[in-house]
Design a protein around this motif. Sequence first.
Motif, PDB file in Angstrom:
ATOM      1  N   UNK A  66      34.795  55.012  44.480  1.00  0.00           N
ATOM      2  CA  UNK A  66      35.192  53.786  44.780  1.00  0.00           C
ATOM      3  C   UNK A  66      36.737  54.237  44.543  1.00  0.00           C
ATOM      4  N   UNK A  67      36.894  54.281  42.846  1.00  0.00           N
ATOM      5  CA  UNK A  67      38.836  54.948  42.439  1.00  0.00           C
ATOM      6  C   UNK A  67      39.046  55.695  42.450  1.00  0.00           C
ATOM      7  N   UNK A  68      38.174  56.941  43.063  1.00  0.00           N
ATOM      8  CA  UNK A  68      38.841  58.065  43.445  1.00  0.00           C
ATOM      9  C   UNK A  68      39.600  58.194  45.349  1.00  0.00           C
ATOM     10  N   UNK A  69      38.281  57.485  46.191  1.00  0.00           N
ATOM     11  CA  UNK A  69      38.753  56.857  47.344  1.00  0.00           C
ATOM     12  C   UNK A  69      40.050  56.309  47.171  1.00  0.00           C
ATOM     13  N   UNK A  70      40.125  54.620  46.619  1.00  0.00           N
ATOM     14  CA  UNK A  70      41.090  53.965  45.867  1.00  0.00           C
ATOM     15  C   UNK A  70      42.510  54.856  45.547  1.00  0.00           C
ATOM     16  N   UNK A  71      42.277  55.606  44.810  1.00  0.00           N
ATOM     17  CA  UNK A  71      43.709  56.383  44.912  1.00  0.00           C
ATOM     18  C   UNK A  71      44.082  57.820  45.586  1.00  0.00           C
ATOM     19  N   UNK A  72      43.612  58.295  46.508  1.00  0.00           N
ATOM     20  CA  UNK A  72      43.477  58.869  47.041  1.00  0.00           C
ATOM     21  C   UNK A  72      44.564  57.806  48.718  1.00  0.00           C
ATOM     22  N   UNK A  73      43.586  56.960  48.883  1.00  0.00           N
ATOM     23  CA  UNK A  73      44.315  56.010  49.691  1.00  0.00           C
ATOM     24  C   UNK A  73      45.931  55.150  50.186  1.00  0.00           C
ATOM     25  N   UNK A  74      45.989  55.307  48.188  1.00  0.00           N
ATOM     26  CA  UNK A  74      47.114  54.551  48.384  1.00  0.00           C
ATOM     27  C   UNK A  74      48.490  55.982  48.594  1.00  0.00           C
TER      28      UNK A  74
END
Length: 336
Positions: free
Chosen positions: A30-38
Amino acid sequence: MSVAQIIQDAWNKQAKWLVLLRPLSWLYKTGFVLNKSLFKSGLKHTYTAPVPVMVIGNITVGGSGKTPLLIQLVKYLQLQNIRAGVISRGYGGKGPFPAMVTLDSVPNTVGDEPCLIVQSTGVPMAVGPSRQASIELLLSQYELDLIISDDGLQHWALNRQLEWIVLDKNRGLGNQRLLPEGYLREPVQRLERSTVIEHAQNPQTNLHMHLQVGKPYLLNPAFDAEEIFDAKQDFYAVVGIGFPQRFYETLKSLSVQRFQCHEFPDHYDYEIDDIQFEDANPIITTEKDAVKLLPLLKQHPEFNRDIWVVPVEAILSDECYTLLNQQLKQLGLHKD
């Protein structure tokens, strides 16, 4: 044994109890996907260097052969008169950052792998947690055609034109789970979007590499005369790398059969007591560990145990160089 070592051992054995860590893997994803999307949406700043950037990394935690590959590519680029510079996080180094890496640099300051890279190639190199700051420092001192980022595949703040991912087929992808249930930093699908270099003795693709073992040498020779390596001795195998089993296989390829394993975490900061043993049997280790042990020996001139170092060299398939030349030409860097 530390928690990190326990988990590393469980990854290598694909222990069933790792399933208990799955909720943490979901949190990591979740954190990985969120960070990449930002970063992709522009809500987080990305940096584009004034020269092309090539990232060499992996999607796994631990050793994959990335550093020997990078060293070999730097040597090739130097032969092609392409002015390359290298940046790295400088993991294990205490800074201050950003910092230039020189032949006089020590691992405690800039990290062990940067010391090894510069000692092997003499390439201009800067390290620090901010890749942008490292690149700006490099370019303030050198005119460069290409920046190679040692690792940083998941560092989305840095835009890149080329990505090479080293995939160690000897180790594989384990249980193919994300951290910490498995040792994947990214999902397997990431391999579909980059150049993948297969690290294997029996490769199944055209883009592949293997490590060629060189003649062991003494880190602390006692005499000017050449010392003779005796594979039949009893050794202490001192190793602090991501995948120590590869080193043990390397020792067996050298006909070293009698060795006692002493494993330490990757990028471990050795103390003199770590290499003190009751008898006089020699130590055998990797070049990555040797760059950390050498300053220690200088601090303790009374230490008189032989330490043998096993060098390795990445041997790339012809197709790797063909592809690299094509990619460099697309960037306007290939010099005929």
